[in-house]
Design a protein around this motif. Sequence first.
Motif, short mmCIF file in Angstrom:
data_model
loop_
_atom_site.label_atom_id
_atom_site.label_comp_id
_atom_site.label_asym_id
_atom_site.label_seq_id
_atom_site.Cartn_x
_atom_site.Cartn_y
_atom_site.Cartn_z
N ASP A 154 0.82 -1.21 0.00
CA ASP A 154 0.00 0.00 0.00
C ASP A 154 0.86 1.26 0.00
OD1 ASP A 154 0.85 -0.76 2.55
OD2 ASP A 154 -0.72 0.38 3.55
N ALA A 155 2.08 1.14 0.52
CA ALA A 155 3.04 2.26 0.48
C ALA A 155 4.43 1.67 0.32
CB ALA A 155 2.96 3.08 1.76
N PHE A 156 5.18 2.17 -0.66
CA PHE A 156 6.55 1.67 -0.85
C PHE A 156 7.44 2.80 -1.34
CE2 PHE A 156 4.22 0.89 -4.78
CZ PHE A 156 5.07 1.31 -5.77
N LEU A 157 8.75 2.64 -1.10
CA LEU A 157 9.73 3.64 -1.49
C LEU A 157 10.87 2.96 -2.23
CD1 LEU A 157 11.12 6.53 0.67
CD2 LEU A 157 12.68 5.08 -0.59
N PHE A 158 11.11 3.38 -3.46
CA PHE A 158 12.23 2.85 -4.22
C PHE A 158 13.46 3.70 -3.93
CE2 PHE A 158 14.81 3.04 -8.19
CZ PHE A 158 15.33 1.76 -8.09
N ALA A 159 14.52 3.07 -3.43
CA ALA A 159 15.72 3.80 -3.00
C ALA A 159 16.93 3.53 -3.89
CB ALA A 159 16.05 3.43 -1.55
N PHE A 176 16.25 6.12 5.89
CA PHE A 176 15.04 5.36 5.58
C PHE A 176 14.49 4.56 6.77
CE2 PHE A 176 17.45 5.16 1.42
CZ PHE A 176 16.72 6.18 0.83
N ALA A 177 15.20 4.53 7.88
CA ALA A 177 14.86 3.62 8.97
C ALA A 177 13.43 3.75 9.47
CB ALA A 177 15.84 3.81 10.13
N ALA A 178 12.92 4.97 9.56
CA ALA A 178 11.59 5.18 10.13
C ALA A 178 10.50 5.36 9.08
CB ALA A 178 11.62 6.39 11.06
N VAL A 179 10.84 5.23 7.82
CA VAL A 179 9.83 5.42 6.76
C VAL A 179 8.77 4.32 6.87
CG1 VAL A 179 9.42 5.43 4.28
CG2 VAL A 179 11.46 6.54 5.21
N PRO A 180 7.49 4.66 7.02
CA PRO A 180 6.44 3.66 7.20
C PRO A 180 5.99 3.04 5.88
CG PRO A 180 5.48 5.83 7.27
CD PRO A 180 6.97 6.04 7.11
N ALA A 181 6.91 2.40 5.20
CA ALA A 181 6.63 1.82 3.88
C ALA A 181 7.61 0.70 3.60
CB ALA A 181 6.74 2.90 2.80
N THR A 182 7.28 -0.14 2.64
CA THR A 182 8.22 -1.16 2.17
C THR A 182 9.33 -0.47 1.38
OG1 THR A 182 6.57 -2.93 2.10
CG2 THR A 182 8.48 -3.16 0.65
N LEU A 183 10.57 -0.77 1.72
CA LEU A 183 11.73 -0.18 1.04
C LEU A 183 12.21 -1.12 -0.06
CD1 LEU A 183 13.71 0.97 4.22
CD2 LEU A 183 12.04 2.29 2.88
N ILE A 184 12.57 -0.57 -1.20
CA ILE A 184 13.01 -1.39 -2.34
C ILE A 184 14.36 -0.88 -2.82
CG2 ILE A 184 12.42 -2.26 -4.63
CD1 ILE A 184 9.50 -1.64 -4.00
N LEU A 247 13.97 -6.14 -0.83
CA LEU A 247 12.81 -5.44 -0.29
C LEU A 247 12.78 -5.62 1.22
CD1 LEU A 247 11.83 -7.35 -2.97
CD2 LEU A 247 10.07 -5.59 -2.91
N VAL A 248 12.47 -4.55 1.94
CA VAL A 248 12.43 -4.56 3.40
C VAL A 248 11.07 -4.04 3.85
CG1 VAL A 248 13.50 -3.78 5.52
CG2 VAL A 248 14.90 -4.12 3.47
N GLY A 249 10.37 -4.83 4.68
CA GLY A 249 9.06 -4.42 5.15
C GLY A 249 9.11 -3.20 6.03
N PRO A 250 7.96 -2.57 6.28
CA PRO A 250 7.90 -1.35 7.12
C PRO A 250 8.38 -1.64 8.54
CG PRO A 250 5.84 -1.72 5.94
CD PRO A 250 6.63 -2.96 5.78
N PRO A 251 8.73 -0.61 9.29
CA PRO A 251 9.15 -0.81 10.69
C PRO A 251 8.06 -1.54 11.48
CG PRO A 251 9.52 1.46 9.99
CD PRO A 251 8.73 0.81 8.90
#
Length: 308
Positions: A154-159, A176-184, A247-251
Amino acid sequence: MQRAPIAAGGSQNAFYVDGQAIAVRSLAPGLHVVATPIGNLGDITLRALHTLAGADLIACEDTRVTRVLTARYGIETRLFAYHDHNAERQRPKLLELLAEGKAVALCSDAGTPLVSDPGYRLVNAVLEAGHAVTPVPGASAVLAALVASGLPSDAFLFAGFLPPKETGRMKRLAVFAAVPATLIFFESAQRLAASLASMASALGGDRQAAVARELTKTFETVRRDTLAGLAAQFAAEAPPKGEIVVLVGPPLETAPAEEDVEALLVALLETHSVREAATEAAAKTGLPRRDLYARAQALKDEAGDDPA
């Protein structure tokens, strides 16, 4: 494969599917940004084929890679190399063609252009010059990995790619540690184990994660585990082959300490009504507003104030 001829009187621009010629019209002038397959050539869209065959020129990262695709579909449009190492020199040439009213197709070696390649500078220059930019969507390693990962979408960030050295990686990951989204992230095979270890340290080893490799290809694999688990697995193995997406899930959500909630409510009650304090505290902590309202009311009563 034997190919049927183009019908008499039709356009000489064409592509072929299963040996059948499909004639195409010339494109409208401008830059056409074309997504190409990330591995399986069958993932090309019909619109992309029409665009590549109808363009006056195809600007691509590596002509050898793109020629495999165009040869597969019998496309004879001229290829023009445009990549990190020659972009400053080649960009003016492309702008000249666009100024002449030509149609230029832009594609990367795989996936959607402008994602970790120099295409965005060309798009900016084209727009500044007043020419049209048309997206032709299609394959994307980012989205393919996301839907196969099992992680929240529902929310993701491509890094993109992380810095190659540990110090730079840790500094970048802290952002990016506290970003409430899946990190890619994209990552190279040689740096994968080190990057996973950095992620486990900076983001938390208990966060859910996935490593997707060779997406859409014969040896496609997706491993799912915690960051700590994946870091341990890949540290014990030889570097994998192929293109890799991490890919890393949200915190992980953790309930705030009781004393922290109470301190927050006390501070809010200094300038807010009970109702307003409860609403804002709910937004900050994720706790039920009804419970926070009752606690805020109790605190206000204890202070000897009238109920809000």
